[in-house]
Design a protein around this motif. Sequence first.
Motif, PDB file in Angstrom:
ATOM      1  N   UNK A   1     -16.926   2.232 -29.388  1.00 46.30           N
ATOM      2  CA  UNK A   1     -18.312   2.116 -29.841  1.00 46.30           C
ATOM      3  C   UNK A   1     -18.396   1.527 -31.247  1.00 46.30           C
ATOM      4  N   UNK A   2     -17.287   1.585 -31.993  1.00 49.27           N
ATOM      5  CA  UNK A   2     -17.277   1.046 -33.360  1.00 49.27           C
ATOM      6  C   UNK A   2     -16.224  -0.041 -33.539  1.00 49.27           C
ATOM      7  N   UNK A   3     -15.392  -0.275 -32.541  1.00 47.31           N
ATOM      8  CA  UNK A   3     -14.287  -1.230 -32.687  1.00 47.31           C
ATOM      9  C   UNK A   3     -14.145  -2.084 -31.433  1.00 47.31           C
ATOM     10  N   UNK A   4     -13.694  -3.309 -31.641  1.00 47.23           N
ATOM     11  CA  UNK A   4     -13.412  -4.227 -30.537  1.00 47.23           C
ATOM     12  C   UNK A   4     -11.913  -4.222 -30.237  1.00 47.23           C
ATOM     13  N   UNK A   5     -11.580  -4.369 -28.962  1.00 45.60           N
ATOM     14  CA  UNK A   5     -10.183  -4.477 -28.554  1.00 45.60           C
ATOM     15  C   UNK A   5      -9.753  -5.927 -28.739  1.00 45.60           C
ATOM     16  N   UNK A   6      -8.756  -6.158 -29.594  1.00 44.98           N
ATOM     17  CA  UNK A   6      -8.254  -7.507 -29.840  1.00 44.98           C
ATOM     18  C   UNK A   6      -7.090  -7.867 -28.920  1.00 44.98           C
ATOM     19  N   UNK A   7      -6.266  -6.884 -28.584  1.00 47.49           N
ATOM     20  CA  UNK A   7      -5.123  -7.163 -27.715  1.00 47.49           C
ATOM     21  C   UNK A   7      -4.625  -5.872 -27.089  1.00 47.49           C
ATOM     22  N   UNK A   8      -3.986  -6.014 -25.932  1.00 52.07           N
ATOM     23  CA  UNK A   8      -3.371  -4.885 -25.225  1.00 52.07           C
ATOM     24  C   UNK A   8      -2.011  -5.352 -24.727  1.00 52.07           C
ATOM     25  N   UNK A   9      -0.961  -4.635 -25.095  1.00 60.51           N
ATOM     26  CA  UNK A   9       0.376  -4.935 -24.594  1.00 60.51           C
ATOM     27  C   UNK A   9       0.992  -3.662 -24.037  1.00 60.51           C
ATOM     28  N   UNK A  10       1.845  -3.812 -23.036  1.00 62.34           N
ATOM     29  CA  UNK A  10       2.474  -2.650 -22.428  1.00 62.34           C
ATOM     30  C   UNK A  10       1.991  -2.436 -21.009  1.00 62.34           C
ATOM     31  N   UNK A  11       2.361  -1.322 -20.396  1.00 60.24           N
ATOM     32  CA  UNK A  11       2.055  -1.093 -18.981  1.00 60.24           C
ATOM     33  C   UNK A  11       0.606  -0.698 -18.709  1.00 60.24           C
ATOM     34  N   UNK A  12      -0.112  -0.212 -19.719  1.00 61.19           N
ATOM     35  CA  UNK A  12      -1.479   0.254 -19.505  1.00 61.19           C
ATOM     36  C   UNK A  12      -2.476  -0.879 -19.396  1.00 61.19           C
ATOM     37  N   UNK A  13      -3.637  -0.577 -18.818  1.00 62.08           N
ATOM     38  CA  UNK A  13      -4.703  -1.572 -18.688  1.00 62.08           C
ATOM     39  C   UNK A  13      -6.058  -0.872 -18.787  1.00 62.08           C
TER      40      UNK A  13
ATOM     41  N   UNK B   1      -8.270  -3.520 -39.206  1.00 64.90           N
ATOM     42  CA  UNK B   1      -7.649  -3.315 -37.904  1.00 64.90           C
ATOM     43  C   UNK B   1      -6.674  -2.142 -37.945  1.00 64.90           C
ATOM     44  N   UNK B   2      -6.416  -1.580 -36.772  1.00 61.64           N
ATOM     45  CA  UNK B   2      -5.355  -0.585 -36.621  1.00 61.64           C
ATOM     46  C   UNK B   2      -4.840  -0.664 -35.190  1.00 61.64           C
ATOM     47  N   UNK B   3      -3.599  -0.212 -34.997  1.00 63.74           N
ATOM     48  CA  UNK B   3      -3.013  -0.208 -33.663  1.00 63.74           C
ATOM     49  C   UNK B   3      -2.918   1.224 -33.149  1.00 63.74           C
ATOM     50  N   UNK B   4      -3.186   1.372 -31.863  1.00 61.34           N
ATOM     51  CA  UNK B   4      -3.137   2.666 -31.198  1.00 61.34           C
ATOM     52  C   UNK B   4      -2.029   2.606 -30.150  1.00 61.34           C
ATOM     53  N   UNK B   5      -1.044   3.505 -30.274  1.00 66.58           N
ATOM     54  CA  UNK B   5       0.073   3.567 -29.321  1.00 66.58           C
ATOM     55  C   UNK B   5      -0.111   4.763 -28.398  1.00 66.58           C
ATOM     56  N   UNK B   6       0.105   4.536 -27.130  1.00 64.91           N
ATOM     57  CA  UNK B   6      -0.160   5.562 -26.113  1.00 64.91           C
ATOM     58  C   UNK B   6       0.955   5.525 -25.071  1.00 64.91           C
ATOM     59  N   UNK B   7       1.600   6.691 -24.874  1.00 66.69           N
ATOM     60  CA  UNK B   7       2.711   6.749 -23.897  1.00 66.69           C
ATOM     61  C   UNK B   7       2.753   8.114 -23.222  1.00 66.69           C
ATOM     62  N   UNK B   8       2.257   8.213 -21.991  1.00 65.48           N
ATOM     63  CA  UNK B   8       2.420   9.453 -21.225  1.00 65.48           C
ATOM     64  C   UNK B   8       3.868   9.636 -20.795  1.00 65.48           C
TER      65      UNK B   8
ATOM     66  N   UNK C   1      -7.152  -2.638 -32.406  1.00 69.54           N
ATOM     67  CA  UNK C   1      -8.597  -2.529 -32.590  1.00 69.54           C
ATOM     68  C   UNK C   1      -9.008  -3.185 -33.899  1.00 69.54           C
ATOM     69  N   UNK C   2     -10.207  -3.771 -33.915  1.00 67.79           N
ATOM     70  CA  UNK C   2     -10.820  -4.258 -35.144  1.00 67.79           C
ATOM     71  C   UNK C   2     -12.215  -3.644 -35.274  1.00 67.79           C
ATOM     72  N   UNK C   3     -12.471  -3.004 -36.416  1.00 58.87           N
ATOM     73  CA  UNK C   3     -13.758  -2.338 -36.640  1.00 58.87           C
ATOM     74  C   UNK C   3     -14.864  -3.379 -36.770  1.00 58.87           C
ATOM     75  N   UNK C   4     -15.948  -3.181 -36.035  1.00 61.31           N
ATOM     76  CA  UNK C   4     -17.052  -4.132 -36.033  1.00 61.31           C
ATOM     77  C   UNK C   4     -17.920  -4.004 -37.280  1.00 61.31           C
ATOM     78  N   UNK C   5     -18.491  -5.112 -37.743  1.00 68.13           N
ATOM     79  CA  UNK C   5     -19.449  -5.049 -38.848  1.00 68.13           C
ATOM     80  C   UNK C   5     -20.696  -4.256 -38.449  1.00 68.13           C
TER      81      UNK C   5
END
Length: 239
Positions: A146-158, A116-123, A181-185
């Motif tokens: 295309x290679x990873x599933x979204x496990x969770x989303x927190x913050x103002x974005x959707x 897994x890894x976390x992606x932070x995004x802030x305009x 994100x979690x990389x899919x098998x």
Amino acid sequence: MYEAGNTAAGRDRGTAVPVPRMWRRPRGAWGLVGLVAAVLLGTSLPANAAAAQGQPVAAVQAAPAAVDPECVQPGNARLSPRFYWRNVFGVRLGEGVIHESSSPNPFGGRIAPGSTFTFRWRPETTRNPVGSQYHIHRVNLASVMAVADVESVTGPGSFAGTTLSVQETPPHKLGDTVVRFRIRPGTEGRTATLSSADHSLTTRWLFTNINNLWENSGSISFTVASRASLGCTSSSVLG
């Protein structure tokens, strides 16, 4: 003497004798029933005990499989596009930047399925065009998803499909949107890319929409690799 034996009292004494005898018989029957019940209960106890002992085994079998430990070879590639607006004379009306980071950062490196890894995004608009009402920022993460599933989303974005978006209303400042994100098998050998072209911005300005310009362009990517090729057995993030 004969007459005395036939008096009412005598008759009462004579009839009172069978009464206890009538109650002895049910007590004997109940004793037999109790004996049979005890025998049946004794034979059922081992089965109940076996069933009780079998419950923990079933619980263990129902438990989910252990998750593989993280296996990431971090990179140092980052992408923080800058944007601005300008009028017909080339004068800048406003500007800003998209802050993006990942932890651990697979971009520029490699990551194994299951990790897994976390992606932070802030305009952030650092200078707003005069009269602007709001800005809608978007980033299309189709290549990553295309290679990873979204496990969770927190913050103002959707999310809407593969596009992450958020509305920025001056002078309010946005917080980070954090996507896990979690990389899919089965995705070994595939590459995920994120570029400036995946970003877009629409600004509502004086009842019309105006588009922005990107000051810098570029792209970053990571590759999904097998755990064996990364040298991961039971360790976590690689150096």
